[in-house]
Write an enzyme that holds these catalytic residues in place. Structure first.
Site, PDB file in Angstrom:
ATOM      1  N   HIS A 165       0.838  -1.208   0.000  1.00  0.00           N
ATOM      2  CA  HIS A 165       0.000   0.000   0.000  1.00  0.00           C
ATOM      3  C   HIS A 165       0.870   1.254   0.000  1.00  0.00           C
ATOM      4  CE1 HIS A 165      -2.880  -2.875   2.078  1.00  0.00           C
ATOM      5  NE2 HIS A 165      -3.635  -2.401   1.120  1.00  0.00           N
ATOM      6  N   GLN A 181     -18.620  -5.591  -0.112  1.00  0.00           N
ATOM      7  CA  GLN A 181     -17.831  -6.520  -0.916  1.00  0.00           C
ATOM      8  C   GLN A 181     -17.486  -7.808  -0.166  1.00  0.00           C
ATOM      9  OE1 GLN A 181     -14.541  -3.482  -1.275  1.00  0.00           O
ATOM     10  NE2 GLN A 181     -13.256  -5.299  -1.339  1.00  0.00           N
ATOM     11  N   ASP A 190      -4.676  -7.511  -7.229  1.00  0.00           N
ATOM     12  CA  ASP A 190      -6.129  -7.696  -7.414  1.00  0.00           C
ATOM     13  C   ASP A 190      -6.426  -7.471  -8.897  1.00  0.00           C
ATOM     14  OD1 ASP A 190      -7.098  -8.063  -4.594  1.00  0.00           O
ATOM     15  OD2 ASP A 190      -6.024  -6.183  -4.382  1.00  0.00           O
ATOM     16  N   ARG A 205      -4.264 -10.001   4.237  1.00  0.00           N
ATOM     17  CA  ARG A 205      -4.747 -11.293   4.754  1.00  0.00           C
ATOM     18  C   ARG A 205      -3.606 -12.250   5.106  1.00  0.00           C
ATOM     19  NH1 ARG A 205      -9.318 -10.079   1.083  1.00  0.00           N
ATOM     20  NH2 ARG A 205     -11.158  -9.957   2.405  1.00  0.00           N
TER      21      ARG A 205
HETATM   22  O1  PAF Z   1      -8.415  -3.531  -3.007  1.00  0.00           O
HETATM   23  C1  PAF Z   1      -9.010  -3.142  -1.970  1.00  0.00           C
HETATM   24  O2  PAF Z   1      -8.431  -2.982  -0.900  1.00  0.00           O
HETATM   25  C2  PAF Z   1     -10.518  -2.891  -2.034  1.00  0.00           C
HETATM   26  O3  PAF Z   1     -11.156  -3.808  -2.867  1.00  0.00           O
HETATM   27  C3  PAF Z   1     -10.857  -1.454  -2.468  1.00  0.00           C
HETATM   28  C4  PAF Z   1     -10.397  -1.145  -3.875  1.00  0.00           C
HETATM   29  C5  PAF Z   1     -10.218  -0.468  -1.490  1.00  0.00           C
HETATM   30  C6  PAF Z   1     -12.387  -1.254  -2.425  1.00  0.00           C
HETATM   31  O4  PAF Z   1     -12.880  -1.447  -1.146  1.00  0.00           O
END
Ligand code: PAF
Length: 276
Positions: A33, A57, A145, A182
């Site tokens: 991040h 989600q 992702d 995770r």
């Molecule tokens: O990749 C993520 O952490 C999540 O799917 C996101 C893009 C922040 C949406 O909640």
């Protein structure tokens, strides 16, 4: 660095800001991040990082409740990384009413979509809302992702959003495991086993680069090897980078996508290939 919870306060703070760059996250941040934030800084404007564990989600029985909320530790990493605003909205303000946006098949229910029904609907809904709240010029997403990134690029195109989507490479631990929030769920034994996923993806990639084109055989063999080591495989799939659908016969830009579970932890990873 400002910590802002309300939409109106955020809009106020960003009034007149040029080239805002945006990194949406669910918090519990790791070096991957922080690398997205580094890339966001290159846009030259203020950097906004959202931290929002998006209930929409997560499916029933998934890890929404136990998803780590680590705001203080996240802020301690974000400030030195050059973040200007951390936006931490409330669920009630994000979702005052039921959301009904639909992601259409095939990708809505392919790959991760098949195993996490409604997941991408939730991702696209929250990202579209966050885009409208933050109104960034640039938004940075990680390639780990991969399917999420593909769908969000499609959403940005289809809705003519004036946002440059920056695609950040996956950051990995020294043993190859893709960094993920995770990973913290893994026991020491599972953590030692986890890099097998990336090793297998690389081995499949080597087979494809050597000219093998029997995709189902490659996928089945990799899945078997993971199962032999205690994994429960959701999918291993060779796909076209452009469409994420099964590749055509002469398609050269491929991606191998994988999702598999070690114990209670679901890991995803992928590897891009040019086999031309
Ligand atoms: O990749 C993520 O952490 C999540 O799917 C996101 C893009 C922040 C949406 O909640």
């Amino acid at each position: 660095m400002q910590l802002i919870h309300g939409v109106a306060e955020l809009r106020q703070a960003l009034t007149g800001a040029p080239r805002t760059a945006f990194v949406p996250t669910m918090g519990n941040l790791h070096a991957g991040h922080i690398d997205l934030v580094r890339q966001a800084r290159q846009a030259g404007g203020p950097v906004v990082v959202s931290i929002f564990v998006n209930p929409l989600q997560f499916g029933q029985g998934e890890d929404f409740e136990r998803y780590p909320r680590t705001l203080d530790a996240d802020c301690a990493q974000l400030e030195p990384a050059g973040t200007d605003i951390v936006f931490c909205p409330d669920v009630a303000e994000m979702y005052p009413e039921a959301q009904t946006f639909q992601v259409q098949p095939p990708l809505a229910d392919e790959l991760c979509g098949a195993f996490r029904p409604g997941h991408f609907q939730g991702v696209c809904t929250v990202v579209l809302k966050l885009f409208e709240i933050v109104r960034p010029k640039v938004a940075v997403f990680g390639k780990k992702d991969y399917q999420q990134l593909h769908l969000l690029k499609g959403m940005t195109r289809q809705f003519n959003l004036d946002i440059d989507i920056v695609e950040a490479e996956t950051l990995r631990a020294d043993d190859g495991l893709a960094l993920s929030s995770r990973n913290g769920y893994l026991s020491p034994a599972e953590r030692a086993e986890a890099p097998r996923l990336y090793r297998l993806l690389k081995a499949c990639g080597a087979d494809l680069c050597a000219g093998q084109r029997d995709y189902p055989a490659i996928e089945a063999d990799a899945a078997r090897q993971l199962a032999e080591h205690g994994w429960r495989v959701d999918y291993i799939a060779v796909r076209s980078q452009a469409t994420l659908l099964a590749p055509g016969a002469d398609e050269t830009r491929l991606v191998i996508l994988a999702a598999a579970r070690l114990g209670n932890t679901r890991l995803i990873d992928n590897i891009e290939l040019n086999v031309g």
